[in-house]
Write an enzyme that holds these catalytic residues in place. Structure first.
Site, PDB file in Angstrom:
ATOM      1  N   GLY A  29     -30.138 -21.741  68.507  1.00  0.00           N
ATOM      2  CA  GLY A  29     -30.237 -21.048  67.231  1.00  0.00           C
ATOM      3  C   GLY A  29     -30.668 -21.933  66.083  1.00  0.00           C
ATOM      4  O   GLY A  29     -31.005 -21.436  65.019  1.00  0.00           O
ATOM      5  N   CYS A 237     -38.466   9.954  76.939  1.00  0.00           N
ATOM      6  CA  CYS A 237     -39.893   9.649  76.978  1.00  0.00           C
ATOM      7  C   CYS A 237     -40.654  10.867  77.508  1.00  0.00           C
ATOM      8  O   CYS A 237     -40.305  11.422  78.554  1.00  0.00           O
ATOM      9  CB  CYS A 237     -40.147   8.437  77.870  1.00  0.00           C
ATOM     10  SG  CYS A 237     -41.890   8.100  78.148  1.00  0.00           S
ATOM     11  N   CYS A 240     -42.504   9.525  81.058  1.00  0.00           N
ATOM     12  CA  CYS A 240     -41.777   9.195  82.271  1.00  0.00           C
ATOM     13  C   CYS A 240     -40.366   9.781  82.281  1.00  0.00           C
ATOM     14  O   CYS A 240     -39.674   9.724  83.295  1.00  0.00           O
ATOM     15  CB  CYS A 240     -41.701   7.679  82.465  1.00  0.00           C
ATOM     16  SG  CYS A 240     -40.549   6.866  81.361  1.00  0.00           S
ATOM     17  N   CYS A 262     -42.348   5.662  75.894  1.00  0.00           N
ATOM     18  CA  CYS A 262     -41.798   4.313  75.999  1.00  0.00           C
ATOM     19  C   CYS A 262     -42.711   3.330  75.286  1.00  0.00           C
ATOM     20  O   CYS A 262     -43.931   3.396  75.418  1.00  0.00           O
ATOM     21  CB  CYS A 262     -41.712   3.870  77.460  1.00  0.00           C
ATOM     22  SG  CYS A 262     -40.570   4.816  78.446  1.00  0.00           S
ATOM     23  N   CYS A 268     -42.911   2.106  81.657  1.00  0.00           N
ATOM     24  CA  CYS A 268     -43.243   3.527  81.721  1.00  0.00           C
ATOM     25  C   CYS A 268     -44.169   3.808  82.912  1.00  0.00           C
ATOM     26  O   CYS A 268     -43.947   4.733  83.689  1.00  0.00           O
ATOM     27  CB  CYS A 268     -43.915   3.939  80.415  1.00  0.00           C
ATOM     28  SG  CYS A 268     -43.949   5.705  80.121  1.00  0.00           S
TER      29      CYS A 268
END
Lengths: 276, 256
Positions: A29, A237, A240, A262, A268
Site C-alpha cells: 500500500g 446481464c 448471458c 457484463c 460474458c
C-alpha cells in the site's frame, strides 16, 4: 524484434522499476516513487501500467489487457498490440490463460490464481489528494498514519447524498496500515482486492508504484452506521443472464431503450459459450 | 499545583535577527494569558514555538500530558506532538481560512478532529457537530454549508468550534478577533469568555488589542523587539504600567 529491447524499455530502466515493485510488495500500500519514463502513448492511457507490465513480462508470459472489463476497446487493443510488437509475447483474451493481466478500471470476474499478476493503470495514486493538496503534508499523514481526513470525505458523501456515494476509487486500508487508492475500479470490485494473485499499481504521470501482495488484508473504509456496500446495477446481464457480475448500462436506440450487459467481456462470452 | 505549561528560556532567531528570546513563564490550569506588543515584537513567533509549529532554537516547552506528566514538547517525537495538536491543544488562527478546510462543509470541519482521533460513527459525529455549532451560535441548518458561504465572524466561530470539539485543555489563539468589525468582535469575545470559563480552558492569546486581553486574560505579558519587557496581572499591568514601552502602549489606545 531486433528494433527494440525486449518489452520496449531498456534493461536498466526495468531493473529500476523492479526495485520499486519489490519495495512496494514489501510495504503493501505504500506509494514508491520511481523515475517514470516517457512512453510512446499519452499520459492517461496507462503509461504507468505499461511500464510495470514491461518490467514484469518474460518471453514465456501470456499477456491480456482489459479496459473497463473489455478486451476489444481502443486502449486495450493498442496496449496489447504494443507488447505483441515489442516483446513478442503470446496474448490472450481468456482470463484464466493469462499470466500477466493489465487492467484499467476493473478486476476480472474470474478469480485470479497464485501464478497470475494483475497490473493496474492508476491516474492519481494519492487517495488524500482532493482533500489535501500538499504532497509534503499527505506524505507526512501516511507516515504518521493520520487518516482521519479520509473519513471526512466519506462524511461529506453521507451529509450530501444520504449514503456513501463514492462509487469508484473507493479508499481501502491495506494490512491495517496504509490507506490506498485502488485505482478507479468500481467499489463492487473492492472485496476482490483480497486475492491470490499479485496486484501491482503503476501511475506514470505521478511517478508512483504500489502493490498488494497475495492474500493481503484489504479493508474498505466506512462508518459503523454506514457500512461499506459493494453495489452494482440491480439487474441481470441481458446477454448471458449472470446476476453476480458487474454490469454496463447501454442505451440502444433513440427511444431510451436500454440494456445491461457484463462489463467483463471474456466472462460474458465464456458463459454464453457454455450455455450454447 | 503543577503548571499546565512550563516555558523555559525559549529563543528563536531568524538568522542574525531575533524572533523572540529569553521567554519563560508558567501557565496554570484554567488560566488565560495574554501576550501583547506591536507588530514585529515576536508575539506570533513565540506562539508558533509554543504550539510546535516552529522549532525554537533554544529552551524547553513542557506540557503536563494526561499520561506521562510534564513532557518537553520541543524534543518529543513528531507523531506525539501532532497527536497533542489534535487532542489536548487547539490553535485558532487569525484568518479563519488558515484553520478551516474551505471545501468541506461546516459539519465536516467540526467532525474532522473527532474522526482524526478515531470516531467512526456517522450519527454520533453529526450530533456532536450540531451541538457544537449551536454552542458557537451557528444555526443547525447551516451544517451542510461550506465555510465559503459564511461571513467572517461565522467562519471564526466555526474555527473555534472545530478546535474545541475534542475538549482540549490548552488553546493557542493568534489574534482571534483581528479583521472583524467591532460588534462581531464583541460577540465573539463574549462567546470565547463563556467557553473558556465553562470548559475551564487554559489559553494563550496573542493580540495587539488591549481591550481583548482586558476582557479575557488573567495575566499579561508585554513584548517588545523579541523580549518580554513586563508581565503581571492584567489589571495591574494595564492600570499601572511600569516599563516605558508599556506606558506608551497603554496610552496609545484610542478613547471613544
Amino acid at each position: 524484434m531486433t528494433d527494440y529491447n525486449f518489452a520496449y524499455l531498456d534493461e536498466q530502466t526495468k531493473r529500476m522499476i523492479r526495485r520499486a515493485i519489490l519495495k512496494g510488495l514489501a510495504v503493501p500500500g505504500y506509494q514508491v516513487p520511481f523515475a517514470s519514463r516517457e512512453m510512446p502513448m499519452p499520459y492517461g492511457w496507462g503509461t504507468g501500467g505499461v511500464q510495470v507490465s514491461a518490467a514484469v513480462l518474460t518471453p514465456d508470459d501470456t499477456f491480456k489487457v482489459i479496459d473497463q472489463g473489455a478486451d476489444d476497446t481502443t486502449n486495450a487493443v493498442s496496449i496489447r498490440r504494443f507488447f505483441e510488437k515489442t516483446a513478442g509475447v503470446a496474448v490472450t483474451e481468456k482470463t484464466a490463460e493469462a499470466s500477466v493481466i493489465q487492467t484499467r478500471h476493473r478486476i476480472p470476474e474470474t478469480d485470479l490464481t497464485e501464478d497470475q499478476i494483475l497490473v493496474y493503470q492508476v491516474p492519481i495514486p494519492e487517495p488524500l489528494r482532493f482533500l489535501e493538496p500538499s504532497e509534503v503534508e499527505t506524505r507526512k499523514m501516511h507516515a504518521l498514519e493520520e487518516y482521519g481526513l479520509m473519513h471526512v470525505k466519506l462524511y461529506e458523501d453521507i451529509s450530501q447524498h444520504g449514503a456513501i456515494a463514492t462509487a469508484y476509487a473507493y479508499p481501502v486500508k491495506v494490512e491495517g496500515r496504509y490507506v490506498m487508492d485502488p485505482s478507479p475500479i468500481p467499489k463492487f470490485d473492492n472485496p476482490k482486492l483480497n486475492m491470490a494473485g499479485i496486484q501491482l499499481f503503476g501511475a506514470g504521470r505521478e511517478q508512483r508504484i504500489y502493490a498488494v501482495p497475495p492474500y493481503t488484508q484489504v479493508v474498505s473504509l466506512d462508518f459503523e452506521d454506514h457500512p461499506f456496500e459493494a453495489s452494482k446495477a440491480d439487474h441481470a446481464c441481458d446477454l448471458c443472464g449472470s446476476t453476480t457480475s458487474y454490469l454496463d448500462e447501454l442505451i440502444v436506440d433513440d427511444e431510451g431503450k436500454r440494456m445491461f450487459m457484463c462489463s467483463d467481456t471474456d466472462f460474458c462470452a465464456a458463459r454464453r459459450e457454455d450455455a450454447a | 499545583m503543577t503548571p499546565l505549561l512550563q516555558v523555559e528560556n525559549i529563543a528563536k532567531f531568524y538568522g542574525p535577527r531575533i524572533g523572540c528570546t529569553d521567554v519563560s513563564f508558567d501557565l496554570f490550569p484554567g488560566e488565560v494569558m495574554g501576550i501583547v506588543g506591536e507588530s514585529g515584537s515576536g508575539k506570533s513567533t513565540l506562539l508558533n514555538c509554543l504550539a510546535g509549529h516552529l522549532p525554537p532554537d533554544r529552551g524547553a516547552v513542557e506540557f503536563d500530558t494526561r499520561t506521562d506528566g510534564l513532557r518537553d514538547t520541543v524534543t518529543m517525537s513528531e507523531p506525539e506532538r501532532r497527536m497533542l495538536g489534535r487532542t489536548d491543544w487547539a490553535f485558532v488562527h487569525q484568518h479563519a481560512r488558515d484553520g478551516l478546510r474551505m471545501n468541506v462543509s461546516a459539519g465536516g470541519n467540526v467532525g474532522e478532529r473527532l474522526m482524526a482521533v478515531g470516531a467512526r460513527h456517522y450519527g454520533d459525529i453529526r450530533s456532536t457537530a450540531t451541538d457544537w455549532l449551536g454552542r458557537v451560535e451557528i444555526d443547525a441548518d447551516r451544517i451542510d454549508d461550506r465555510p465559503t458561504a459564511f461571513s467572517g465572524g461565522m467562519q471564526q466561530r466555526l474555527q473555534i468550534a472545530r478546535n474545541l470539539v475534542t475538549g482540549p485543555r490548552l488553546v493557542f489563539m493568534d489574534e482571534p478577533t483581528g479583521g472583524l468589525d467591532v460588534s462581531v468582535q464583541a460577540r465573539l469575545l463574549d462567546l470565547l469568555r463563556g467557553l473558556v470559563r465553562e470548559m475551564g480552558l487554559s489559553a494563550i492569546i496573542v493580540t495587539h488589542d488591549l481591550a481583548v486581553v482586558r476582557l479575557l486574560a488573567d495575566r499579561l505579558m508585554v513584548m517588545k523587539s523579541g523580549h518580554v519587557v513586563e508581565n503581571g496581572l492584567t489589571d495591574q499591568v494595564l492600570d499601572d504600567p511600569q516599563h516605558a514601552y508599556t506606558q506608551l502602549l497603554v496610552s496609545s489606545v484610542l478613547q471613544v
